[in-house]
Motif scaffolding. Structure first.
Motif, PDB file in Angstrom:
ATOM      1  N   ARG A 234       0.858  -1.229   0.017  1.00 10.47           N
ATOM      2  CA  ARG A 234       0.086  -0.132  -0.227  1.00 10.47           C
ATOM      3  C   ARG A 234       0.714   1.384  -0.110  1.00 10.47           C
ATOM      4  NH1 ARG A 234      -5.121   1.205   3.858  1.00 10.47           N
ATOM      5  NH2 ARG A 234      -5.549   3.239   2.925  1.00 10.47           N
ATOM      6  N   GLU A 235       1.897   1.312   0.829  1.00 10.07           N
ATOM      7  CA  GLU A 235       2.879   2.337   0.939  1.00 10.07           C
ATOM      8  C   GLU A 235       3.273   2.912  -0.301  1.00 10.07           C
ATOM      9  OE1 GLU A 235       6.909   3.518   2.995  1.00 10.07           O
ATOM     10  OE2 GLU A 235       5.899   2.078   3.962  1.00 10.07           O
ATOM     11  N   MET A 236       3.867   1.710  -1.072  1.00 10.57           N
ATOM     12  CA  MET A 236       4.439   1.532  -2.609  1.00 10.57           C
ATOM     13  C   MET A 236       3.492   2.293  -3.674  1.00 10.57           C
ATOM     14  SD  MET A 236       7.005  -1.652  -2.992  1.00 10.57           S
ATOM     15  CE  MET A 236       8.514  -1.468  -2.045  1.00 10.57           C
ATOM     16  N   LEU A 237       2.291   1.577  -3.388  1.00 17.01           N
ATOM     17  CA  LEU A 237       1.332   2.172  -4.457  1.00 17.01           C
ATOM     18  C   LEU A 237       0.724   3.490  -4.280  1.00 17.01           C
ATOM     19  CD1 LEU A 237      -0.618  -1.297  -5.064  1.00 17.01           C
ATOM     20  CD2 LEU A 237       1.058  -0.014  -6.700  1.00 17.01           C
ATOM     21  N   GLU A 238       0.800   3.815  -3.080  1.00 16.03           N
ATOM     22  CA  GLU A 238       0.481   5.362  -2.637  1.00 16.03           C
ATOM     23  C   GLU A 238       1.151   6.558  -3.291  1.00 16.03           C
ATOM     24  OE1 GLU A 238       0.160   5.639   1.587  1.00 16.03           O
ATOM     25  OE2 GLU A 238      -1.692   4.982   1.693  1.00 16.03           O
ATOM     26  N   ILE A 239       2.767   5.962  -3.212  1.00 18.54           N
ATOM     27  CA  ILE A 239       3.598   6.824  -3.882  1.00 18.54           C
ATOM     28  C   ILE A 239       3.380   6.829  -5.611  1.00 18.54           C
ATOM     29  CG2 ILE A 239       6.180   7.002  -4.511  1.00 18.54           C
ATOM     30  CD1 ILE A 239       6.745   5.840  -1.641  1.00 18.54           C
ATOM     31  N   SER A 240       3.122   5.476  -5.820  1.00 16.73           N
ATOM     32  CA  SER A 240       2.875   5.034  -7.415  1.00 16.73           C
ATOM     33  C   SER A 240       1.918   6.185  -7.875  1.00 16.73           C
ATOM     34  CB  SER A 240       2.755   3.924  -7.622  1.00 16.73           C
ATOM     35  OG  SER A 240       2.517   3.667  -9.226  1.00 16.73           O
ATOM     36  N   ARG A 270      -3.992  -0.803  -7.586  1.00 18.87           N
ATOM     37  CA  ARG A 270      -4.447  -0.578  -6.414  1.00 18.87           C
ATOM     38  C   ARG A 270      -5.625  -1.296  -5.988  1.00 18.87           C
ATOM     39  NH1 ARG A 270      -3.209   4.818  -3.169  1.00 18.87           N
ATOM     40  NH2 ARG A 270      -3.118   2.854  -1.854  1.00 18.87           N
ATOM     41  N   ALA A 271      -6.621  -1.369  -7.161  1.00 20.11           N
ATOM     42  CA  ALA A 271      -7.861  -2.266  -6.714  1.00 20.11           C
ATOM     43  C   ALA A 271      -7.378  -3.570  -6.626  1.00 20.11           C
ATOM     44  CB  ALA A 271      -8.672  -1.873  -8.036  1.00 20.11           C
ATOM     45  N   ARG A 272      -6.623  -4.329  -7.273  1.00 22.06           N
ATOM     46  CA  ARG A 272      -6.283  -5.717  -7.001  1.00 22.06           C
ATOM     47  C   ARG A 272      -5.632  -5.764  -5.475  1.00 22.06           C
ATOM     48  NH1 ARG A 272      -5.185  -5.364 -12.547  1.00 22.06           N
ATOM     49  NH2 ARG A 272      -3.019  -4.996 -12.250  1.00 22.06           N
ATOM     50  N   ARG A 277      -6.295  -7.570   0.110  1.00 21.53           N
ATOM     51  CA  ARG A 277      -6.384  -7.137   1.508  1.00 21.53           C
ATOM     52  C   ARG A 277      -7.681  -7.458   2.197  1.00 21.53           C
ATOM     53  NH1 ARG A 277      -4.182  -2.236   0.192  1.00 21.53           N
ATOM     54  NH2 ARG A 277      -5.835  -1.182   1.243  1.00 21.53           N
ATOM     55  N   GLY A 278      -8.481  -7.654   1.578  1.00 19.07           N
ATOM     56  CA  GLY A 278      -9.984  -7.547   1.928  1.00 19.07           C
ATOM     57  C   GLY A 278     -10.758  -6.335   2.224  1.00 19.07           C
ATOM     58  N   ARG A 279     -10.278  -5.361   1.372  1.00 13.74           N
ATOM     59  CA  ARG A 279     -10.539  -4.070   1.578  1.00 13.74           C
ATOM     60  C   ARG A 279     -11.911  -3.873   0.517  1.00 13.74           C
ATOM     61  NH1 ARG A 279      -7.552  -0.876   5.218  1.00 13.74           N
ATOM     62  NH2 ARG A 279      -6.593  -2.638   6.668  1.00 13.74           N
ATOM     63  N   ARG A 280     -12.991  -4.224   0.884  1.00 17.60           N
ATOM     64  CA  ARG A 280     -14.002  -3.800  -0.489  1.00 17.60           C
ATOM     65  C   ARG A 280     -14.399  -2.603  -0.799  1.00 17.60           C
ATOM     66  NH1 ARG A 280     -18.539  -8.839   0.592  1.00 17.60           N
ATOM     67  NH2 ARG A 280     -16.944 -10.608   0.561  1.00 17.60           N
ATOM     68  N   GLY A 281     -14.402  -1.761   0.283  1.00 19.54           N
ATOM     69  CA  GLY A 281     -14.881  -0.480  -0.065  1.00 19.54           C
ATOM     70  C   GLY A 281     -13.698   0.317  -0.870  1.00 19.54           C
ATOM     71  N   GLU A 282     -12.290  -0.048  -0.559  1.00 23.79           N
ATOM     72  CA  GLU A 282     -11.372   0.700  -1.349  1.00 23.79           C
ATOM     73  C   GLU A 282     -11.301   0.079  -2.703  1.00 23.79           C
ATOM     74  OE1 GLU A 282      -7.403   0.560   0.381  1.00 23.79           O
ATOM     75  OE2 GLU A 282      -8.368   1.185   2.357  1.00 23.79           O
ATOM     76  N   THR A 283     -11.371  -1.265  -2.739  1.00 24.14           N
ATOM     77  CA  THR A 283     -11.268  -2.062  -4.081  1.00 24.14           C
ATOM     78  C   THR A 283     -12.511  -1.391  -5.031  1.00 24.14           C
ATOM     79  OG1 THR A 283     -10.941  -4.233  -3.110  1.00 24.14           O
ATOM     80  CG2 THR A 283     -11.787  -4.234  -5.432  1.00 24.14           C
ATOM     81  N   GLU A 284     -13.501  -1.090  -4.564  1.00 23.06           N
ATOM     82  CA  GLU A 284     -14.862  -0.511  -5.423  1.00 23.06           C
ATOM     83  C   GLU A 284     -14.340   0.995  -5.712  1.00 23.06           C
ATOM     84  OE1 GLU A 284     -19.543   0.426  -5.199  1.00 23.06           O
ATOM     85  OE2 GLU A 284     -18.596  -0.896  -3.996  1.00 23.06           O
ATOM     86  N   GLU A 285     -13.862   1.544  -4.708  1.00 23.63           N
ATOM     87  CA  GLU A 285     -13.356   2.957  -5.033  1.00 23.63           C
ATOM     88  C   GLU A 285     -12.330   3.131  -6.283  1.00 23.63           C
ATOM     89  OE1 GLU A 285     -10.604   6.352  -2.895  1.00 23.63           O
ATOM     90  OE2 GLU A 285     -11.520   4.948  -1.602  1.00 23.63           O
ATOM     91  N   TYR A 286     -11.368   2.374  -6.318  1.00 16.33           N
ATOM     92  CA  TYR A 286     -10.232   2.295  -7.323  1.00 16.33           C
ATOM     93  C   TYR A 286     -10.773   1.847  -8.612  1.00 16.33           C
ATOM     94  CZ  TYR A 286      -6.804   3.525  -3.714  1.00 16.33           C
ATOM     95  OH  TYR A 286      -6.185   4.016  -2.703  1.00 16.33           O
ATOM     96  N   THR A 300     -12.285  -2.394 -17.995  1.00 23.53           N
ATOM     97  CA  THR A 300     -12.356  -1.727 -16.737  1.00 23.53           C
ATOM     98  C   THR A 300     -13.966  -1.894 -16.365  1.00 23.53           C
ATOM     99  OG1 THR A 300     -12.898   0.477 -17.659  1.00 23.53           O
ATOM    100  CG2 THR A 300     -10.799  -0.112 -16.910  1.00 23.53           C
ATOM    101  N   GLN A 301     -14.941  -1.815 -17.158  1.00 24.69           N
ATOM    102  CA  GLN A 301     -16.193  -1.851 -16.630  1.00 24.69           C
ATOM    103  C   GLN A 301     -16.348  -3.263 -16.230  1.00 24.69           C
ATOM    104  OE1 GLN A 301     -18.760   0.427 -17.037  1.00 24.69           O
ATOM    105  NE2 GLN A 301     -17.836   1.856 -18.043  1.00 24.69           N
ATOM    106  N   VAL A 302     -15.769  -4.195 -17.135  1.00 22.79           N
ATOM    107  CA  VAL A 302     -16.110  -5.725 -16.592  1.00 22.79           C
ATOM    108  C   VAL A 302     -15.432  -6.162 -15.202  1.00 22.79           C
ATOM    109  CG1 VAL A 302     -15.270  -8.110 -17.098  1.00 22.79           C
ATOM    110  CG2 VAL A 302     -16.422  -6.646 -18.905  1.00 22.79           C
ATOM    111  N   ALA A 303     -14.114  -5.370 -14.963  1.00 25.78           N
ATOM    112  CA  ALA A 303     -13.504  -5.525 -13.687  1.00 25.78           C
ATOM    113  C   ALA A 303     -14.264  -5.163 -12.521  1.00 25.78           C
ATOM    114  CB  ALA A 303     -12.074  -4.634 -13.900  1.00 25.78           C
ATOM    115  N   LEU A 304     -15.059  -4.079 -12.792  1.00 24.63           N
ATOM    116  CA  LEU A 304     -15.931  -3.229 -11.712  1.00 24.63           C
ATOM    117  C   LEU A 304     -17.235  -4.255 -11.763  1.00 24.63           C
ATOM    118  CD1 LEU A 304     -16.963  -1.182  -9.963  1.00 24.63           C
ATOM    119  CD2 LEU A 304     -17.781   0.090 -11.938  1.00 24.63           C
ATOM    120  N   ALA A 305     -17.783  -4.700 -12.628  1.00 23.30           N
ATOM    121  CA  ALA A 305     -18.904  -5.671 -12.671  1.00 23.30           C
ATOM    122  C   ALA A 305     -18.715  -6.803 -12.094  1.00 23.30           C
ATOM    123  CB  ALA A 305     -19.463  -5.736 -14.192  1.00 23.30           C
TER     124      ALA A 305
END
Length: 354
Positions: A234-240, A270-272, A277-286, A300-305
């Motif tokens: 998460r730290e690395m991807l925040e920088i990215s 970041r979504a993956r 991590r089991g963070r569903r809210g963050e996954t949907e957000e990304y 991207t539409q299919v990944a969200l669906a």
């Protein structure tokens, strides 16, 4: 319609559709003008052109080589590719690398895999040989000999002190990702992560663009991901992501598409990572951010669906599958099937990898 959105894959000229299609058109225009080709990160799969033809119907012709397209249907840049292919042996290595890059962007992997390579593999020849290796692997499937050669070529690029530092860094990150996606060798990933970090740490300020640094942090995040260190990922991807957004804000017009493509890749990564991590809210957000970043991309539409199916939001999932089906290749068949399956008793979700 798909033929309009993805027309760049048929003429190398039409600036429409998702980010990757516009990148193809941008590559074509720069190639025709003899300008350096931007380092876009997306390349189509080995089956992508088949999906294009199936959906484009009479507006597209099934060709395995650009020269199979009838002359009266070729744009100026398409004709240039055909002429350069006919003159392949007379081109210098830089010219051959440009042709190979265009073929890769278009998904003409069979043509690229069949081209003869120059005898001296150094500089641009090294990068040309890498393109050739990737094409061979996509055409023939995973092969230990081809994979070994690709890794040796990338290692030679990392270790070549005469090459520009950005090319060496890209190769080091490429080796981290290569091992992460194949043999998952912890020792190999750690070694090339260390090499990449050294190239970043010891380079003069301003050597690397924010886009390349963003890709660097995203690539090396595979190392902690595979050992289950989710806080470090998460730290690395925040920088990215921070670098990706800074690059997009500061991008001049000719680099804006490059920056937008990179941000989309960061958001999907970041979504993956959030889902792992089991963070569903963050996954949907990304995932929703990725859809906003590239709204005409059906992947991207299919990944969200697919994610919405997993969390039980079937009505919303159906809407995004429907949009993906409208957008077309390469997700049409899957998305249409999932629209029908989006009932509690008929779920057969098989996520599409972006």
């Amino acid at each position: 319609m798909t033929p309009y959105r993805l027309a760049a894959y048929h003429d190398l000229d039409s600036y429409h559709g998702p980010l990757h299609a516009r990148a193809v058109a941008d590559t074509g225009r720069r190639y025709l003008a003899g300008l350096p080709l931007p380092p876009y990160q997306f390349f189509p799969s080995a089956s992508f052109r088949t999906a294009l033809v199936e959906e484009a119907g009479e507006l597209a012709i099934a060709v395995r080589d650009p020269r199979e397209l009838p002359a009266d249907r070729r744009s100026a840049v398409w004709q240039r590719v055909c002429s350069d292919l006919d003159d392949w042996q007379r081109l210098d290595v830089a010219g051959q690398l440009a042709v190979a890059t265009v073929l890769a962007r278009l998904g003409f992997w069979i043509t690229l895999a069949g081209l003869p390579l120059p005898g001296d593999i150094s500089g641009n020849g090294l990068r040309l040989a890498q393109r050739h290796c990737v094409a061979q692997r996509l055409v023939a499937g995973d092969d230990r000999t081809v994979t070994g050669r690709l890794r040796r070529l990338l290692r030679a690029q990392v270790e070549d002190d005469d090459l520009p530092l950005p090319l060496r860094l890209a190769a080091a990150v490429g080796l981290v990702v290569e091992h992460a996606r194949s043999d998952v060798s912890a020792a190999a990933m750690a070694h090339w992560q260390s090499m990449a970090q050294a190239l970043v740490t010891h380079a003069p300020w301003g050597t690397y663009s924010d886009i390349l640094l963003s890709a660097y942090w995203r690539g090396i995040s595979f190392v902690p991901f595979h050992r289950g260190d989710h806080p470090q990922v998460r730290e690395m991807l925040e920088i990215s992501e921070r670098l990706a957004r800074a690059a997009l804000r500061a991008a001049v017009p000719e680099r804006r598409l490059l920056a937008a493509e990179n941000l989309r890749l960061v958001l999907m990564t970041r979504a993956r990572a959030a889902q792992a991590r089991g963070r569903r809210g963050e996954t949907e957000e990304y995932l929703r951010a990725a859809v906003r970043a590239d709204p005409e991309d059906p992947v991207t539409q299919v990944a969200l669906a697919d994610f919405l199916v997993l969390v039980g939001h079937l009505r919303q999932a159906r809407d995004h599958y429907r949009r993906a089906a409208e957008l077309g290749a390469p997700c049409t068949g899957y998305a249409r099937g999932q629209i029908d399956n989006c009932r509690a008793d008929r779920l057969t979700s098989v996520p599409v990898t972006p």
